[in-house]
Design an enzyme around this catalytic site. Sequence first.
Site, PDB file in Angstrom:
ATOM      1  N   ASP A 181       0.818  -1.137   0.022  1.00 24.45           N
ATOM      2  CA  ASP A 181      -0.049   0.083  -0.166  1.00 24.45           C
ATOM      3  C   ASP A 181       0.919   1.189   0.000  1.00 24.45           C
ATOM      4  O   ASP A 181       1.945   1.224   0.166  1.00 24.45           O
ATOM      5  CB  ASP A 181      -1.187  -0.204   1.225  1.00 24.45           C
ATOM      6  CG  ASP A 181      -1.804   1.160   1.279  1.00 24.45           C
ATOM      7  OD1 ASP A 181      -2.207   1.831   0.584  1.00 24.45           O
ATOM      8  OD2 ASP A 181      -1.459   1.882   2.598  1.00 24.45           O
ATOM      9  N   ASP A 204      -0.196   5.227   0.729  1.00 23.10           N
ATOM     10  CA  ASP A 204      -0.345   6.319   1.844  1.00 23.10           C
ATOM     11  C   ASP A 204      -0.418   5.360   3.230  1.00 23.10           C
ATOM     12  O   ASP A 204      -1.303   4.552   3.478  1.00 23.10           O
ATOM     13  CB  ASP A 204      -1.626   7.194   1.460  1.00 23.10           C
ATOM     14  CG  ASP A 204      -1.343   8.021   0.435  1.00 23.10           C
ATOM     15  OD1 ASP A 204      -1.066   9.130   0.599  1.00 23.10           O
ATOM     16  OD2 ASP A 204      -1.689   7.464  -0.763  1.00 23.10           O
ATOM     17  N   ASP A 219      -2.102  -0.383   5.823  1.00 24.58           N
ATOM     18  CA  ASP A 219      -2.141   0.307   7.070  1.00 24.58           C
ATOM     19  C   ASP A 219      -3.614   0.477   7.565  1.00 24.58           C
ATOM     20  O   ASP A 219      -4.015   0.881   8.723  1.00 24.58           O
ATOM     21  CB  ASP A 219      -1.361   1.592   7.247  1.00 24.58           C
ATOM     22  CG  ASP A 219      -2.170   2.617   6.450  1.00 24.58           C
ATOM     23  OD1 ASP A 219      -2.471   2.113   5.161  1.00 24.58           O
ATOM     24  OD2 ASP A 219      -2.622   3.777   6.855  1.00 24.58           O
TER      25      ASP A 219
HETATM   26 MG   LIG Z   1      -3.116   3.232   3.365  1.00 24.96          MG
END
Ligand SMILES: [Mg+2]
Length: 255
Positions: free
Chosen positions: A9, A11, A187
């Site tokens: 991923d 961001d 995240d």
């Molecule tokens: Mg993310």
Amino acid sequence: MARPSLFLDVDGTLLELVGHPDAVTVPAALPQVLQRLDDKLHGALVLVSGRNIAAIDQMLSPYRGTAVGVHGLECRHRGGQIEHHPLALMPAVLRQEIVRIVREYPGAFVEDKGSAIAVHERGDIAAADALADALAALCARRGPGWHCLPGHRVVEIKPSEVNKGTGLESVMRNPQFAGTLPLVVGDDVTDLDMFAAGTRFGGMTVAVGDRITRNGNLHLRSPVNVLRFLKRWSESNRAESMADVEALVREAATA
Ligand SMILES: [Mg+2]
């Protein structure tokens, strides 16, 4: 020995989260680390993001590896063209209704990604919840093809059949990924489909930060630890097994 492939991923995983998606800062070493690691993995590194691929390319220039954008609605293999998922056409009327709803919330703004829309909310929690409810009601009215995917202070409105997990599955059908074990790093709740898909392929998952800690096999505290892990992996001259990679993650977690 099965080779690992790597699904990252962007961001909150590679880049620290900031108030506005345009305001992120990219660590100077990151594009080069990704390039070295992609070469080492023979092209089996994939960036998987809610952003569109053009935006990812711009941030990480000159790096241009394999990427899945807009939660699976875009895909680009290393050296190839961006391909759009057949479902990637948002009806104009839905787009207009989203914009109309967002105007009622002073802390909210729209990020239009062409094939999907992200609504960001930077006001108070009550306003964010009310906005999320209004967008969910809109999607429900629009029928089963569209849904709201809530993330950290963001709601993504996208076709319900496509997500980061279906993106991972389509990349895994590519010859250079055949027989690899995916290491999936993310995240946020929007990464959980990709965690599940990676696990189905026999891979491992790394949760970054404190939002989905319990969903990962392994944990790294922040993008700083992720970069440390990627750097160490890119610098080694060995062909690591998944067990070796797991050891590198644990090392970066405690360093
Ligand atoms: Mg993310």
